[in-house]
Scaffold this active site. Structure first.
Site, PDB file in Angstrom:
ATOM      1  N   ASN A 295       3.384  12.533 -27.856  1.00 18.17           N
ATOM      2  CA  ASN A 295       3.335  13.951 -28.109  1.00 18.17           C
ATOM      3  C   ASN A 295       2.373  13.906 -29.395  1.00 18.17           C
ATOM      4  OD1 ASN A 295       5.504  12.412 -29.948  1.00 18.17           O
ATOM      5  ND2 ASN A 295       5.979  14.653 -30.883  1.00 18.17           N
TER       6      ASN A 295
ATOM      7  N   CYS B 147       4.151  18.031 -25.605  1.00 24.84           N
ATOM      8  CA  CYS B 147       5.075  17.311 -25.489  1.00 24.84           C
ATOM      9  C   CYS B 147       4.541  15.721 -24.602  1.00 24.84           C
ATOM     10  CB  CYS B 147       6.278  17.708 -24.556  1.00 24.84           C
ATOM     11  SG  CYS B 147       7.353  19.212 -25.482  1.00 24.84           S
TER      12      CYS B 147
ATOM     13  N   GLU C  52       5.874  14.368 -22.201  1.00 29.16           N
ATOM     14  CA  GLU C  52       5.480  14.445 -20.681  1.00 29.16           C
ATOM     15  C   GLU C  52       4.547  15.113 -19.820  1.00 29.16           C
ATOM     16  OE1 GLU C  52       7.765  14.921 -23.303  1.00 29.16           O
ATOM     17  OE2 GLU C  52      10.119  15.047 -22.284  1.00 29.16           O
TER      18      GLU C  52
ATOM     19  N   CYS D 215      12.396  18.336 -22.635  1.00 32.25           N
ATOM     20  CA  CYS D 215      12.662  20.078 -22.500  1.00 32.25           C
ATOM     21  C   CYS D 215      12.221  21.148 -21.136  1.00 32.25           C
ATOM     22  CB  CYS D 215      11.372  20.113 -23.387  1.00 32.25           C
ATOM     23  SG  CYS D 215       9.696  20.431 -23.488  1.00 32.25           S
TER      24      CYS D 215
ATOM     25  N   CYS E  37       8.788  20.993 -19.550  1.00 27.89           N
ATOM     26  CA  CYS E  37       8.492  19.661 -19.303  1.00 27.89           C
ATOM     27  C   CYS E  37       9.250  19.894 -17.561  1.00 27.89           C
ATOM     28  CB  CYS E  37       8.478  18.770 -19.940  1.00 27.89           C
ATOM     29  SG  CYS E  37       7.697  18.844 -20.834  1.00 27.89           S
TER      30      CYS E  37
HETATM   31  N1  THU Z   1       9.023  16.577 -27.487  1.00 26.06           N
HETATM   32  C1  THU Z   1       9.097  15.974 -26.207  1.00 26.06           C
HETATM   33  O1  THU Z   1       7.535  15.524 -26.705  1.00 26.06           O
HETATM   34  N2  THU Z   1       8.758  15.875 -25.504  1.00 26.06           N
HETATM   35  C2  THU Z   1      10.351  16.761 -25.334  1.00 26.06           C
HETATM   36  O2  THU Z   1      11.073  16.505 -24.022  1.00 26.06           O
HETATM   37  C3  THU Z   1      11.236  17.238 -26.117  1.00 26.06           C
HETATM   38  C4  THU Z   1      10.836  17.029 -27.591  1.00 26.06           C
HETATM   39  C5  THU Z   1       8.315  16.742 -28.718  1.00 26.06           C
HETATM   40  C6  THU Z   1       7.275  18.337 -28.869  1.00 26.06           C
HETATM   41  C7  THU Z   1       7.648  17.966 -31.094  1.00 26.06           C
HETATM   42  O3  THU Z   1       6.181  17.024 -30.977  1.00 26.06           O
HETATM   43  C8  THU Z   1       8.706  16.833 -30.995  1.00 26.06           C
HETATM   44  O4  THU Z   1       8.965  16.540 -30.012  1.00 26.06           O
HETATM   45  C9  THU Z   1       9.652  17.589 -31.851  1.00 26.06           C
HETATM   46  O5  THU Z   1       9.990  18.912 -30.962  1.00 26.06           O
END
Ligand code: THU
Length: 133
Positions: free
Chosen positions: A45, A56, A58, A89, A92
């Site tokens: 991320n 994110c 992903e 999320c 994603c």
């Molecule tokens: N985040 C991800 O990288 N993947 C997810 O599926 C959930 C959230 C990251 C986004 C942000 O940088 C941090 O987690 C907090 O939401």
């Protein structure tokens, strides 16, 4: 996909999390994608002072695969250095639907907690390319 390929993806997702840029949430995420070619693409991320621009792990991994010329993904592993797993999320999930509606989706963390699921379970009735006719 055999157990050793999955272990390899998990290892790469864990390692990718070290590249996370997450000074605002302090929530580190790593991802690894297995594409149709057999190659693996990693992502972490990447946040921004303008919070809405956070990316994110992903989606970084999937976009990296697609911009390398891949068309489909077979599996995505999400790793967080937490005691409970993190599922992808909503955004994603929608992007996984675009490039891997049949992909295996695996979440791992620092405990034995683990989720192995499918997009049918995570995003039933998804809007996708076919809806555009
Ligand atoms: N985040 C991800 O990288 N993947 C997810 O599926 C959930 C959230 C990251 C986004 C942000 O940088 C941090 O987690 C907090 O939401």
């Amino acid at each position: 996909m055999n157990a050793s390929s999955i272990r390899r993806l998990e290892k790469i997702a864990r390692s990718a999390a070290k590249s996370s840029y997450s000074p605002y949430s302090q929530f580190t995420v790593g991802a690894a994608v297995l594409a149709d070619s057999g190659k693996i693409y990693a992502g972490a991320n990447v946040e921004n002072a303008s919070f809405g621009l956070c990316n994110c792990a992903e989606r970084i991994a999937i976009c990296s695969a697609i911009t390398a010329g891949e068309k489909k993904i077979q599996c995505i592993v999400v790793y967080t250095p937490t005691q409970a797993v993190t599922p992808p999320c909503g955004s994603c999930r929608q992007v996984i639907n675009e490039f891997g509606p049949q992909a295996r989706i695996i979440s791992v963390c620092d405990s034995d907690d683990r989720i192995e699921t499918t997009l049918d379970a995570l995003l039933p009735g998804a809007f996708g390319p076919a809806n555009l006719g």
